[in-house]
Design a protein around this motif. Structure first.
Motif, mmCIF file in Angstrom:
data_model
loop_
_atom_site.group_PDB
_atom_site.id
_atom_site.type_symbol
_atom_site.label_atom_id
_atom_site.label_comp_id
_atom_site.label_asym_id
_atom_site.label_seq_id
_atom_site.Cartn_x
_atom_site.Cartn_y
_atom_site.Cartn_z
ATOM 1 N N MET A 195 59.751 47.234 62.306
ATOM 2 C CA MET A 195 59.507 47.370 63.741
ATOM 3 C C MET A 195 59.177 46.024 64.365
ATOM 4 O O MET A 195 59.639 45.702 65.470
ATOM 5 C CB MET A 195 58.361 48.364 63.985
ATOM 6 C CG MET A 195 58.205 48.746 65.452
ATOM 7 S SD MET A 195 59.626 49.697 66.045
ATOM 8 C CE MET A 195 59.927 48.939 67.630
ATOM 9 N N MET A 196 58.363 45.216 63.695
ATOM 10 C CA MET A 196 58.047 43.885 64.218
ATOM 11 C C MET A 196 59.316 43.064 64.403
ATOM 12 O O MET A 196 59.509 42.403 65.439
ATOM 13 C CB MET A 196 57.096 43.158 63.262
ATOM 14 C CG MET A 196 55.703 43.723 63.156
ATOM 15 S SD MET A 196 54.705 42.720 62.008
ATOM 16 C CE MET A 196 53.945 43.987 61.005
ATOM 17 N N ARG A 197 60.180 43.089 63.396
ATOM 18 C CA ARG A 197 61.406 42.289 63.465
ATOM 19 C C ARG A 197 62.350 42.822 64.543
ATOM 20 O O ARG A 197 63.010 42.050 65.241
ATOM 21 C CB ARG A 197 62.085 42.278 62.093
ATOM 22 C CG ARG A 197 61.270 41.536 61.044
ATOM 23 C CD ARG A 197 61.920 41.550 59.668
ATOM 24 N NE ARG A 197 61.076 40.830 58.714
ATOM 25 C CZ ARG A 197 60.635 41.327 57.557
ATOM 26 N NH1 ARG A 197 60.971 42.558 57.189
ATOM 27 N NH2 ARG A 197 59.856 40.601 56.761
ATOM 28 N N TRP A 198 62.409 44.129 64.689
ATOM 29 C CA TRP A 198 63.274 44.725 65.703
ATOM 30 C C TRP A 198 62.807 44.329 67.098
ATOM 31 O O TRP A 198 63.619 43.940 67.953
ATOM 32 C CB TRP A 198 63.278 46.241 65.535
ATOM 33 C CG TRP A 198 64.317 46.949 66.356
ATOM 34 C CD1 TRP A 198 65.583 47.268 65.975
ATOM 35 C CD2 TRP A 198 64.168 47.415 67.706
ATOM 36 N NE1 TRP A 198 66.246 47.904 66.998
ATOM 37 C CE2 TRP A 198 65.401 48.004 68.068
ATOM 38 C CE3 TRP A 198 63.133 47.398 68.631
ATOM 39 C CZ2 TRP A 198 65.614 48.581 69.332
ATOM 40 C CZ3 TRP A 198 63.338 47.954 69.889
ATOM 41 C CH2 TRP A 198 64.564 48.536 70.229
ATOM 42 N N LEU A 199 61.492 44.412 67.350
ATOM 43 C CA LEU A 199 60.970 44.017 68.650
ATOM 44 C C LEU A 199 61.145 42.521 68.890
ATOM 45 O O LEU A 199 61.420 42.082 70.018
ATOM 46 C CB LEU A 199 59.488 44.388 68.764
ATOM 47 C CG LEU A 199 59.146 45.817 69.164
ATOM 48 C CD1 LEU A 199 57.639 45.991 69.230
ATOM 49 C CD2 LEU A 199 59.774 46.213 70.499
ATOM 50 N N GLN A 200 60.988 41.739 67.842
ATOM 51 C CA GLN A 200 61.170 40.299 67.999
ATOM 52 C C GLN A 200 62.598 39.988 68.455
ATOM 53 O O GLN A 200 62.809 39.112 69.312
ATOM 54 C CB GLN A 200 60.853 39.580 66.694
ATOM 55 C CG GLN A 200 60.836 38.061 66.817
ATOM 56 C CD GLN A 200 60.453 37.394 65.518
ATOM 57 O OE1 GLN A 200 61.169 37.502 64.524
ATOM 58 N NE2 GLN A 200 59.312 36.711 65.505
ATOM 59 N N ALA A 201 63.562 40.698 67.924
ATOM 60 C CA ALA A 201 64.945 40.509 68.361
ATOM 61 C C ALA A 201 65.110 40.857 69.834
ATOM 62 O O ALA A 201 65.859 40.198 70.571
ATOM 63 C CB ALA A 201 65.886 41.349 67.497
ATOM 64 N N ARG A 202 64.384 41.888 70.312
ATOM 65 C CA ARG A 202 64.448 42.225 71.734
ATOM 66 C C ARG A 202 63.797 41.122 72.579
ATOM 67 O O ARG A 202 64.260 40.820 73.677
ATOM 68 C CB ARG A 202 63.721 43.551 72.001
ATOM 69 C CG ARG A 202 64.173 44.741 71.171
ATOM 70 C CD ARG A 202 65.561 45.238 71.532
ATOM 71 N NE ARG A 202 66.637 44.441 70.956
ATOM 72 C CZ ARG A 202 66.990 44.417 69.651
ATOM 73 N NH1 ARG A 202 66.322 45.131 68.756
ATOM 74 N NH2 ARG A 202 67.988 43.685 69.236
ATOM 75 N N GLY A 203 62.719 40.524 72.055
ATOM 76 C CA GLY A 203 62.090 39.421 72.766
ATOM 77 C C GLY A 203 63.026 38.242 72.938
ATOM 78 O O GLY A 203 63.077 37.609 74.013
ATOM 79 N N LEU A 204 63.786 37.926 71.904
ATOM 80 C CA LEU A 204 64.766 36.836 72.001
ATOM 81 C C LEU A 204 65.869 37.182 72.999
ATOM 82 O O LEU A 204 66.306 36.326 73.788
ATOM 83 C CB LEU A 204 65.354 36.548 70.628
ATOM 84 C CG LEU A 204 64.413 35.862 69.628
ATOM 85 C CD1 LEU A 204 65.043 35.834 68.243
ATOM 86 C CD2 LEU A 204 64.067 34.440 70.083
ATOM 87 N N GLU A 205 66.324 38.440 72.969
ATOM 88 C CA GLU A 205 67.324 38.873 73.952
ATOM 89 C C GLU A 205 66.825 38.660 75.372
ATOM 90 O O GLU A 205 67.562 38.191 76.254
ATOM 91 C CB GLU A 205 67.633 40.356 73.761
ATOM 92 C CG GLU A 205 68.575 40.720 72.652
ATOM 93 C CD GLU A 205 68.828 42.220 72.661
ATOM 94 O OE1 GLU A 205 69.324 42.749 73.688
ATOM 95 O OE2 GLU A 205 68.506 42.876 71.652
ATOM 96 N N LEU A 206 65.577 39.030 75.594
ATOM 97 C CA LEU A 206 65.011 38.931 76.938
ATOM 98 C C LEU A 206 64.945 37.473 77.396
ATOM 99 O O LEU A 206 65.311 37.146 78.532
ATOM 100 C CB LEU A 206 63.624 39.580 76.966
ATOM 101 C CG LEU A 206 62.973 39.784 78.334
ATOM 102 C CD1 LEU A 206 62.008 40.949 78.293
ATOM 103 C CD2 LEU A 206 62.241 38.546 78.819
ATOM 104 N N LEU A 207 64.481 36.587 76.522
ATOM 105 C CA LEU A 207 64.389 35.177 76.882
ATOM 106 C C LEU A 207 65.763 34.602 77.201
ATOM 107 O O LEU A 207 65.929 33.824 78.157
ATOM 108 C CB LEU A 207 63.731 34.398 75.747
ATOM 109 C CG LEU A 207 62.224 34.615 75.576
ATOM 110 C CD1 LEU A 207 61.750 34.077 74.232
ATOM 111 C CD2 LEU A 207 61.444 33.955 76.711
ATOM 112 N N GLN A 208 66.753 34.975 76.422
ATOM 113 C CA GLN A 208 68.110 34.488 76.684
ATOM 114 C C GLN A 208 68.631 35.032 78.006
ATOM 115 O O GLN A 208 69.251 34.298 78.785
ATOM 116 C CB GLN A 208 69.010 34.872 75.510
ATOM 117 C CG GLN A 208 68.673 34.112 74.228
ATOM 118 C CD GLN A 208 69.114 34.821 72.958
ATOM 119 O OE1 GLN A 208 69.789 35.856 73.014
ATOM 120 N NE2 GLN A 208 68.730 34.286 71.803
ATOM 121 N N ALA A 209 68.356 36.314 78.286
ATOM 122 C CA ALA A 209 68.790 36.905 79.555
ATOM 123 C C ALA A 209 68.082 36.270 80.738
ATOM 124 O O ALA A 209 68.619 36.247 81.857
ATOM 125 C CB ALA A 209 68.549 38.412 79.538
ATOM 126 N N ALA A 210 66.881 35.759 80.504
ATOM 127 C CA ALA A 210 66.114 35.113 81.568
ATOM 128 C C ALA A 210 66.566 33.683 81.836
ATOM 129 O O ALA A 210 66.110 33.062 82.803
ATOM 130 C CB ALA A 210 64.628 35.131 81.217
#
Length: 546
Positions: free
Chosen positions: A441-456
């Motif tokens: 779960m930590m790794r899955w959420l971390q991947a979403r965090g990276l997605e968000l930063l890239q989208a930003a």
């Protein structure tokens, strides 16, 4: 107090401060014993070296060592870290002040998704609906800033927040931009920091030193600035600092008669009381129960179930970083202004248990950023390091990922058989290994965090490896609540099953971990516990030991 008070409370933090105020206002005489000093707002400062690296407000491993191991088969050695405050106000004095409620699913998730093999995953003996009035009470009593009704995932609430949200920071604007581009639902972070003057306290002055630091303006809604002064104003509550409690005393009937502690000069003292309430934290509370073993309670006080110290949960954590073209100046103001909870609940499609939330922040104060905040390929010395540090410090933001921890009996707090603390008492021994689902779960959420930063629009992103945790400042589950005395330590009103005038209310009471922000729930439970303790005391249902 010359007479034995009605209650002695051990710990003055999130739960202890609340319970002290509620009982004192209700007419009971209370003594609160706190390990650390009683500081005021003028004692706090921005000295990062003293506060963070020399443990000005937290447990100091030189005096209170912790040993660590992954499994019971190993010999514990130095390593691992448990961070908790040692001052009046406890962790509420130096916490980030992220102030999420738990959701309905946190209390009945076992019934919704079923058992998880090898864990003690279970439902709480109370529901969100039962706790909701106390969530509302704490938000208004201490002062929380936020905006209700803007997240589609918000649990039901009976009142809005008492103050509007804090001003959005650059990280919040970018977080919101990236999240909306991905179809997610960011919203203003609920924070236990005053966005406007509240009940005689100052509003936030945006100094930028919240996490790890005390608030010199009194704007952080710590028990130090909110409920504890009101408890003292009754004339029925004494706050006694510099008190290191090491034993809960019991009589031949099995009732507690008070506690024994070392004062600031390491002199042994005794405080008698009609009843005792433990509000230490999820590590020190079970340690104190285990230290209180006797011929009547050979395995530790209130431990007939054998569960004192077991089911330790840290909550999951992961961090991502992004650097942007323009200065963000995230060193200013509160840590967090935007959050999202789109991934709060377990989704079977992921293939593992867990859920959580994301928030926007800069997680490092200046020295911390210089040591750990840069990408891993940047030199740590020399001209290039200096150039990169100068450029990145003002342009970097993090997305923090907060997630679940499963309760495992093998994750526990015990007493180290050889290592002693500065008072000659057995040190805390931590045994901990994350469940594979928690790491996933930590790794899955971390991947979403990276997605968000890239989208930003981040120019560069990076993350920190998710590995098995060896410590936390969230210490939960070690004296769990339940209706079955064989499978829990306290009942649904926080009274221990074994000792009728001993109560426990702090993170140790948790049955499950929630999604990474426990303080709001700890305090809501404290208001509920105090109400029930007062009702029982008035009805003569708490037998006195003193």
């Amino acid at each position: 107090m010359t007479q034995a008070p009605d209650f002695v409370i051990v710990g003055s933090g999130a739960a202890g401060g609340v319970i002290a105020k509620e009982l004192a206002v209700a007419g009971f005489r209370v003594v609160v014993l706190e390990q650390g000093p009683h500081l005021t707002a003028t004692d706090f400062h921005h000295d990062e070296l003293a506060t963070v690296y020399r443990y000005a407000l937290t447990n100091d491993p030189r005096f209170s060592p912790t040993t660590f191991r992954r499994t019971d088969a190993e010999v514990a050695g130095p390593g691992g870290w448990l961070q908790y405050a040692r001052l009046v106000g406890g962790g509420t004095a130096h916490f980030t002040a992220n102030y999420w409620r738990f959701h309905e699913i946190d209390f009945n998730e076992r019934s919704k998704i079923g058992a998880i093999s090898g864990t003690a995953f279970g439902d709480w003996p109370i529901t969100y609906d039962e706790l909701e009035p106390y969530y509302t009470k704490v938000e208004w009593d201490i002062g929380v800033s936020g905006q209700a009704g803007v997240s589609p995932f918000d649990p039901p609430r009976s009142k809005p927040y008492p103050m509007p949200p804090l001003p959005v920071k650059s990280s919040g604007v970018l977080f919101e931009r990236g999240a909306k581009r991905l179809g997610w639902h960011p919203f203003p972070a609920p924070m236990a920091i005053a966005s406007q003057p509240y009940q005689g306290r100052n509003s936030c002055q945006h100094c930028g030193f919240c996490e790890f630091f005390g608030c010199e303006f009194g704007a952080k809604s710590s028990t130090l600035f909110t409920v504890i002064p009101r408890a003292q104003a009754t004339g029925r509550c004494e706050i006694r600092s510099g008190c290191y409690v090491f034993r809960i005393d019991v009589d031949r009937r099995g009732r507690t008669t008070g506690v024994t502690y070392y004062d600031a000069h390491k002199r042994e003292r005794r405080q008698r009381a009609k009843a005792v309430i433990l509000c230490c934290n999820g590590a020190e509370t079970p340690r104190l129960l285990l230290l209180s073993a006797s011929s009547r309670f050979p395995d530790g006080l209130a431990n007939s179930s054998g569960l004192v110290g077991k089911h330790l949960m840290f909550t999951g954590w992961a961090l991502t970083s992004g650097v942007f073209e323009q200065p963000l100046n995230e060193f200013k103001s509160v840590l967090v202004t935007r959050v999202l909870q789109d991934f709060y609940e377990t989704d079977p499609a992921r293939g593992f248990y867990g859920g959580g939330g994301l928030d926007a922040r800069l997680d490092f104060p200046p020295i911390g950023f210089a040591l750990s905040g840069l990408p891993p390929d940047v030199p740590r010395w020399g001209a290039e390091y200096q150039r990169t540090l100068r450029h990145y410090f003002t342009r970097t933001m993090n997305v923090a990922c907060h997630s679940t921890s499963l309760p495992l009996a093998s994750n526990n707090i015990t007493l180290d058989p050889t290592v002693k603390d500065a008072w000659g008492l057995p040190a805390l021994r931590v045994t901990y290994r994350d469940h594979p689902d928690d790491l996933s779960m930590m790794r899955w959420l971390q991947a979403r965090g990276l997605e968000l930063l890239q989208a930003a629009g981040a120019q560069r992103t990076w993350s920190y490896p998710v590995t098995e945790q060896s410590g936390s400042n969230h210490l939960l589950g070690t004296c769990r609540m339940g209706t079955d005395a064989a499978a829990s330590v306290v009942d649904r009103s926080h009274r221990t099953h074994d000792v009728p005038n001993l109560f426990i209310c702090d993170g140790s009471s948790f049955v499950t971990s929630g999604r990474g922000q426990p303080t709001c729930t700890i305090q809501a439970l404290a208001y509920r516990a105090a109400e029930r303790i007062a009702q029982r005391a008035r009805a003569g249902e708490i037998p006195s030991g003193a």
